[in-house]
Design an enzyme around this catalytic site. Structure first.
Site, PDB file in Angstrom:
ATOM      1  N   GLY A   1    -101.381  48.695 124.844  1.00  0.00           N
ATOM      2  CA  GLY A   1    -101.526  49.695 125.913  1.00  0.00           C
ATOM      3  C   GLY A   1    -102.896  50.331 125.825  1.00  0.00           C
ATOM      4  O   GLY A   1    -103.803  49.789 125.206  1.00  0.00           O
TER       5      GLY A   1
ATOM      6  N   SER B   1    -104.213  48.073 119.128  1.00  0.00           N
ATOM      7  CA  SER B   1    -105.310  47.564 119.953  1.00  0.00           C
ATOM      8  C   SER B   1    -104.875  47.573 121.402  1.00  0.00           C
ATOM      9  O   SER B   1    -103.756  47.981 121.725  1.00  0.00           O
ATOM     10  CB  SER B   1    -105.666  46.142 119.525  1.00  0.00           C
ATOM     11  OG  SER B   1    -104.657  45.257 119.974  1.00  0.00           O
ATOM     12  N   LYS B   2    -105.758  47.101 122.252  1.00  0.00           N
ATOM     13  CA  LYS B   2    -105.511  47.075 123.699  1.00  0.00           C
ATOM     14  C   LYS B   2    -104.174  46.432 124.058  1.00  0.00           C
ATOM     15  O   LYS B   2    -103.543  46.798 125.040  1.00  0.00           O
ATOM     16  CB  LYS B   2    -106.640  46.301 124.391  1.00  0.00           C
ATOM     17  CG  LYS B   2    -107.906  47.124 124.501  1.00  0.00           C
ATOM     18  CD  LYS B   2    -108.190  47.488 125.967  1.00  0.00           C
ATOM     19  CE  LYS B   2    -109.153  48.661 126.088  1.00  0.00           C
ATOM     20  NZ  LYS B   2    -110.498  48.349 125.623  1.00  0.00           N
ATOM     21  N   ARG B   3    -103.787  45.451 123.234  1.00  0.00           N
ATOM     22  CA  ARG B   3    -102.551  44.742 123.597  1.00  0.00           C
ATOM     23  C   ARG B   3    -101.329  45.658 123.566  1.00  0.00           C
ATOM     24  O   ARG B   3    -100.299  45.350 124.148  1.00  0.00           O
ATOM     25  CB  ARG B   3    -102.363  43.507 122.714  1.00  0.00           C
ATOM     26  CG  ARG B   3    -101.519  43.678 121.475  1.00  0.00           C
ATOM     27  CD  ARG B   3    -101.338  42.361 120.753  1.00  0.00           C
ATOM     28  NE  ARG B   3    -102.491  42.068 119.930  1.00  0.00           N
ATOM     29  CZ  ARG B   3    -102.628  42.492 118.672  1.00  0.00           C
ATOM     30  NH1 ARG B   3    -101.682  43.207 118.106  1.00  0.00           N
ATOM     31  NH2 ARG B   3    -103.700  42.204 117.978  1.00  0.00           N
TER      32      ARG B   3
END
Ligand code: GLU
Length: 482
Positions: free
Chosen positions: A255, A251-253
Site C-alpha cells: 500500500g 514496501s509499496k506492495r
C-alpha cells in the site's frame, strides 16, 4: 541534563511511515521528558536530494502534529541545521582526526581495494585495513601537495570491541575485526554519512539517538568517532523495522508508504499518529485508541519492543473510522468539504451546505476514509442523478417496481410534514399494504433518488433532499422504468 534528540531525514524521498514512526518516537520521548526536539536535514547527497522531498518532509511532520524546537525553518544556536551548509566543519574535523592519529589519508586505488576486499571475503573476515594503506603523515602531505587526492579513513584499533547499551535492544557488542577502517571523507573532500551524522550529533549536543535498526551497524563507528572527537557518546535506541502483514519488509506492495499519500487518501493525522505509536509500543493495558496527549503522558522508550512491527492498513483504516466518528459533526463537514468540492468541481452553495449538514452525521457513522464521503453525498448535490448501471439492472428491472414507485409517489406527495419520522411511517405503511419486505420495497426508492443501491440511510436521505426534489426524482425514475 534535559534530553536533546534529533530527527534527521535525508530529503531523498517522501517522509514514509517508517521515518514518521522514528520521528514520532523521538517526539514522544522528548515531550514526555521535557527536552528539545531538533530537526536537521541530512542533505549531503546532492544528486538525490530535492526541494520537493524536503518540503514534503516538513509538511508531513507538521500535518502529523510533530513540532520541533530547533532546526530547519525554526533556527536555533547551530545555524541552518542543513548538512550541505556545514561541509567545512566536517573537513575540519576529519583533518583534525588525521592530525591526532585517529584517522589517516588513504591512497589506495579502487583496484587495490577490490583485491583487498576479495581477499578478506575469501578469508571470511570483514576487510580490516590493518594500516595497509596507511602512509606516514609527511609522505601523505607530499603526495597531496603533488596533486594526489586521498580519502580519509578512520583507524579502528584491533583487536578491540565497542559495546553500548541500546535502550531497546539491550547490550550490543561489535568486535573490531568486523568493523572496517571506514571512510569519513571522500577524495573530493565530501563527508560520508558516518562523519556528518556524528559531527552534527556532537556539535548539537544530542543526548539520545533514536533511529531505525538499519543503522545499528553504523553505531560502533559513530561511537568511535565521537570518542576520537573527545566527546561523550549519546545513548542509542534502535527501533525495529516495519513489516507488511506477509512478514516482508514494508514496501509499496503493501500500500502507500508516503505519509502524504495517506493524507490524500483521507486519513486523519490523529489516527495515523495513534496507529504509528502502537507499532512497537504498548501503553500497557491493551488500550488502542489513545490521543497524543495521553501517549506523551505514558510513553516509555524502555518498553518499546525490539521485534519487527507489522504495519497493517486494514487496522489503520479501522482506527481512522474510530477517529472520524469522534469528530464534532461540524469538523467532519469541514474535513470532507475539500474532497466533495473537488469531486463536484465547484464550490458548494448555501443550499448544498444545508443538505450536506443534514446528512453528514449519517455519513460520518459509516465513513472510514474522508475521501469516501464525496461519493456518498454527491447525489444530494447534483441537479440530476446518474443511475449506476449495475444498481439499475439489479433493482429497477424487477417485476412490481412500477407499483412500488407509484405507491411511494402518492404517499410522499401527500405528506404535509417532511421529516424522517413522517417519511418512515408512510413508507413502512406502504410496504405493509403491498405485502412486501423492506429490501424489495425500499431499494427502488433508493435507486430513484440516489442513483445507487448504496447510499446513506434512505429516510434521512429523502429528508435532506427535500420533498419537491424527491418527488421529481421518483417521477423521473418512474418514467424510465415503464
Ligand atoms: N539521514 C539518515 C536517514 O535518513 C538517518 C541518520 C540518523 O538517524 O543517524 O536514514
Amino acid at each position: 541534563m534535559t534530553p536533546r534528540v534529533r530527527f534527521a531525514p535525508s530529503p531523498t524521498g517522501y517522509l514514509h511511515v517508517g521515518g514518521a514512526r522514528t520521528a514520532l518516537y523521538n517526539w514522544l520521548f522528548v515531550r514526555s521528558q521535557g527536552g528539545t526536539m531538533i530537526l536537521r536535514s541530512d542533505d549531503t547527497d546532492e544528486q538525490r536530494s530535492t526541494p520537493e522531498f524536503a518540503a514534503d518532509i516538513l509538511d508531513s511532520m507538521r500535518w502529523l502534529g510533530l513540532d520541533w524546537d530547533e532546526g530547519i525553518d525554526v533556527g536555533g544556536p547551530h545555524g541552518e541545521y542543513r548538512q550541505s551548509g556545514r561541509l567545512e566543519r566536517y573537513q575540519e574535523v576529519a583533518d583534525q582526526l588525521v592530525e591526532d592519529g585517529s584517522a589517516y589519508s588513504s591512497f589506495a586505488t579502487p583496484e587495490q581495494l577490490d583485491a583487498f576486499r576479495n581477499e578478506a571475503r575469501a578469508a571470511g573476515t570483514a576487510p580490516s585495513y590493518d594500516g595497509r594503506f596507511d602512509v606516514d603523515q609527511d609522505a601523505a602531505r607530499a603526495r597531496i601537495a603533488a596533486g594526489e587526492r586521498p580519502t580519509i579513513r578512520f583507524k579502528v584499533r584491533r583487536p578491540g570491541k565497542t559495546s553500548f547499551h541500546d535502550v531497546v535492544r539491550g547490550e550490543v557488542t561489535f568486535e573490531h575485526n568486523q568493523v572496517d577502517d571506514f571512510v569519513i571523507l571522500r577524495s573530493d573532500r565530501t563527508p560520508t554519512y558516518h562523519l556528518a551524522s556524528t559531527v552534527d550529533d556532537v556539535d548539537y549536543g544530542i543526548t539520545n539517538v533514536i533511529r531505525g535498526e538499519d543503522l545499528l551497524s553504523s553505531t560502533p563507528k559513530h561511537i568511535l568517532l565521537t570518542e576520537a572527537m573527545g566527546a561523550e557518546p549519546a545513548q542509542y535506541a534502535h527501533l525495529s523495522l516495519l513489516m507488511g502483514p506477509d512478514g516482508r519488509k514494508l514496501s509499496k506492495r503493501h500500500g502507500h508508504t508516503a505519509i502524504s499519500a495517506y493524507r490524500e487518501a483521507g486519513y486523519l493525522p490523529e489516527a495515523l499518529v495513534n496507529y504509528l505509536a502502537l507499532l512497537g509500543w504498548n501503553p500497557g493495558d491493551d488500550e488502542t485508541v489513545l490521543p497524543l496527549a495521553d501517549m506523551v503522558e505514558r510513553f516509555d522508550l524502555g518498553t518499546v519492543s525490539k521485534n519487527p512491527a507489522v504495519f497493517d492498513t486494514d487496522k489503520l483504516e479501522w482506527m481512522n473510522g474510530v477517529y472520524i466518528r469522534e469528530l464534532d459533526p461540524g469538523d467532519f463537514v469541514e474535513a470532507v468539504l475539500p474532497s466533495i468540492e473537488a469531486s463536484l468541481d465547484r464550490p458548494l452553495t448555501l443550499g448544498d451546505r444545508v443538505r450536506l449538514d443534514a446528512i453528514a452525521p449519517h455519513v460520518q457513522e459509516r465513513t472510514k476514509l474522508l475521501t469516501e464521503a464525496a461519493d456518498q453525498v454527491e447525489f444530494l448535490l447534483v441537479d440530476e442523478v446518474t443511475f449506476d448501471e449495475a444498481s439499475w439492472s439489479k433493482v429497477m428491472t424487477k417485476p412490481g417496481v412500477v407499483d412500488i414507485l407509484d405507491a411511494a409517489l402518492e404517499r410522499l406527495a401527500a405528506l404535509e410534514v417532511w421529516d424522517v419520522e413522517a417519511i418512515e411511517d408512510t413508507l413502512r405503511a406502504m410496504i405493509a399494504a403491498l405485502e412486501i419486505g423492506a429490501g424489495k420495497g425500499f431499494q427502488p426508492i433508493r435507486v430513484a433518488v440516489s442513483g445507487s443501491t448504496v447510499s446513506p440511510p434512505l429516510f434521512e436521505s429523502l429528508e435532506a433532499l427535500g420533498q419537491d426534489e424527491s418527488i421529481d426524482r421518483l417521477n423521473r425514475a418512474r418514467a424510465a422504468v415503464s
